[in-house]
Every structure is written in structure tokens, then in C-alpha cells.
Design a protein around this motif. Structure first.
Motif, PDB file in Angstrom:
ATOM      1  N   SER A 101      15.767  13.863 127.132  1.00 58.31           N
ATOM      2  CA  SER A 101      16.301  12.886 126.186  1.00 58.31           C
ATOM      3  C   SER A 101      16.528  13.503 124.803  1.00 58.31           C
ATOM      4  O   SER A 101      17.396  13.049 124.065  1.00 58.31           O
ATOM      5  N   ALA A 104      20.020  14.345 123.229  1.00 57.88           N
ATOM      6  CA  ALA A 104      20.832  13.349 122.517  1.00 57.88           C
ATOM      7  C   ALA A 104      20.803  13.565 121.010  1.00 57.88           C
ATOM      8  O   ALA A 104      21.722  13.144 120.301  1.00 57.88           O
ATOM      9  N   ASN A 105      19.778  14.233 120.506  1.00 53.62           N
ATOM     10  CA  ASN A 105      19.663  14.482 119.068  1.00 53.62           C
ATOM     11  C   ASN A 105      20.584  15.593 118.577  1.00 53.62           C
ATOM     12  O   ASN A 105      20.706  15.803 117.378  1.00 53.62           O
ATOM     13  N   GLU A 108      26.150  13.321 117.715  1.00 50.14           N
ATOM     14  CA  GLU A 108      26.408  11.891 117.868  1.00 50.14           C
ATOM     15  C   GLU A 108      27.181  11.586 119.150  1.00 50.14           C
ATOM     16  O   GLU A 108      26.915  10.586 119.811  1.00 50.14           O
ATOM     17  N   GLU A 111      24.791  11.794 122.038  1.00 49.96           N
ATOM     18  CA  GLU A 111      23.950  10.593 122.044  1.00 49.96           C
ATOM     19  C   GLU A 111      24.727   9.395 122.594  1.00 49.96           C
ATOM     20  O   GLU A 111      24.213   8.628 123.411  1.00 49.96           O
ATOM     21  N   LYS A 112      25.967   9.264 122.179  1.00 50.67           N
ATOM     22  CA  LYS A 112      26.819   8.166 122.655  1.00 50.67           C
ATOM     23  C   LYS A 112      26.976   8.231 124.171  1.00 50.67           C
ATOM     24  O   LYS A 112      26.893   7.211 124.860  1.00 50.67           O
ATOM     25  N   LEU A 115      23.283   7.699 125.991  1.00 54.98           N
ATOM     26  CA  LEU A 115      22.716   6.358 125.848  1.00 54.98           C
ATOM     27  C   LEU A 115      23.744   5.259 126.134  1.00 54.98           C
ATOM     28  O   LEU A 115      23.464   4.080 125.905  1.00 54.98           O
ATOM     29  N   LYS A 117      26.527   4.314 124.652  1.00 58.53           N
ATOM     30  CA  LYS A 117      26.793   3.493 123.476  1.00 58.53           C
ATOM     31  C   LYS A 117      28.268   3.178 123.303  1.00 58.53           C
ATOM     32  O   LYS A 117      28.688   2.749 122.239  1.00 58.53           O
TER      33      LYS A 117
END
Length: 191
Positions: A101, A104-105, A108, A111-112, A115, A117
Motif C-alpha cells: 500500500s 500509493a504514496n 497522486e 494513489e488514484k 485506491l 479514486k
């Protein structure tokens, strides 16, 4: 080692999948890592792959090492995770790899994607693809494992006492198939 290089494997996986999806690229990278950990054995029936999502990753395993659902050596055990296992057949000994996980950092767009998003733009998709291609192995959780799923179906075939359809006994409960016990993926409709 596979006779194809990473670019050829990616193109093969993309051709199977239909487009350059970040998950396919991730799957190729993960498959290559586990394949090399196994010592790059013979492709195909000598290996069993298990993917923990039904999207993208199965196509990478088909392209890179030749496992397929039709041969029974690609198992889709959908847990919704970006993870897969590759093991020797018939021992079931191999490696499981999962995207950490913390990846994701890194960005962006990543991460999108990780997760869910929202839908990635073409630029974001290309960025995530590049990130996956160059992702350091420290962003993967890698474990030595032994698969405990049945790798072959050797049990006798039986007739369901309710519907009369045939299937391996291991899929029945007290002579009744899973479909007749209510474990179905479909809903019957009126003609």
C-alpha cells in the motif's frame, strides 16, 4: 527465462488484454519477479498461477508464463487484491507477491489507481504504467508459500440429487451441487 524480453511480454499481454492497462503492466512485472525467484522453470504446465483479482493480472500470467484457466493452471481466486502467486506444479511451492500500500504514496496518479479514486486520464495512465515498469522491488511484499488450493480435480463425477447435472463430488454437499444449495452466479428468469 522466458524466450521473450520484457517489451515483447508486455506487448503480448497488452494484445491479450486489449489495451495498455496499468494493471497488466503491474502483472507482467509481478509475474517476472516471481518467475525469476522460482529459477525460471519451464513455462506452462510446469507452473500454477493464482491471481487474487479477476482483472488485468490473469492476462499477464497468460502472456509471460503460459498458464491458462483452460489448462487448469491459472486459478482466479478473486479477493480484489493486486496480488498473485506462482508455484511449481504439482508441489504447489512458490512465491506470492503483492503490491504494498505504501506504493500509493509515490505519486497522486498511482494513489488514484490503487485506491480507485476515479478514472485515470491518458496522461495519468501513462505515468502509472511508467511507475510500475520502474517500481523498486521494495514496494512488493514477497512471501514463500505453498498453495493449499486443489491444483487438479481427481474426484469422481456424481449426479446432483436435485437438478441431475453432473459435476465432481468435491463440489457437492450431501449429494447436492452448490447451485442447488443457492450458491449461484446467476438468477433464473421466466421464459
Amino acid at each position: 527465462m522466458s524466450s521473450m524480453n520484457i517489451e515483447e511480454e508486455l506487448e503480448h499481454a497488452i494484445a491479450i488484454h486489449g489495451h495498455r492497462a496499468p494493471g497488466v503492466v503491474l502483472g507482467v512485472k509481478m509475474t517476472k519477479i516471481t518467475y525469476e525467484l522460482l529459477g525460471s522453470p519451464k513455462r506452462g504446465k510446469a507452473l500454477t498461477g493464482v491471481v487474487e483479482t479477476k482483472v488485468c493480472l490473469p492476462d499477464a500470467l497468460i502472456a509471460v508464463i503460459g498458464t491458462t484457466p483452460g489448462n487448469g493452471n491459472l486459478i482466479i481466486h478473486d479477493l480484489g487484491k493486486l496480488a498473485l502467486s506462482l508455484a511449481r506444479y504439482p508441489s504447489g511451492e512458490g512465491y506470492r507477491i503483492a503490491l504494498r500500500s505504501e506504493a500509493a504514496n509515490l505519486d497522486e496518479a498511482l494513489e488514484k489507481f490503487m485506491l480507485r479514486k476515479g478514472k485515470l486520464t491518458h496522461e495519468e495512465r501513462d505515468k502509472v504504467v511508467d511507475l510500475f515498469l520502474n517500481l523498486d522491488e521494495s514496494y512488493f511484499k514477497i512471501e514463500k508459500v505453498r498453495l493449499n488450493l486443489p491444483l487438479t480435480t481427481k474426484t469422481p463425477i456424481a449426479r446432483c440429487t436435485t437438478c441431475g447435472e453432473l459435476q465432481p463430488q468435491e463440489f457437492m454437499l450431501n449429494g447436492t451441487c452448490k447451485a442447488c444449495t443457492g450458491e449461484v452466479y446467476y438468477e433464473k428468469m421466466e421464459e
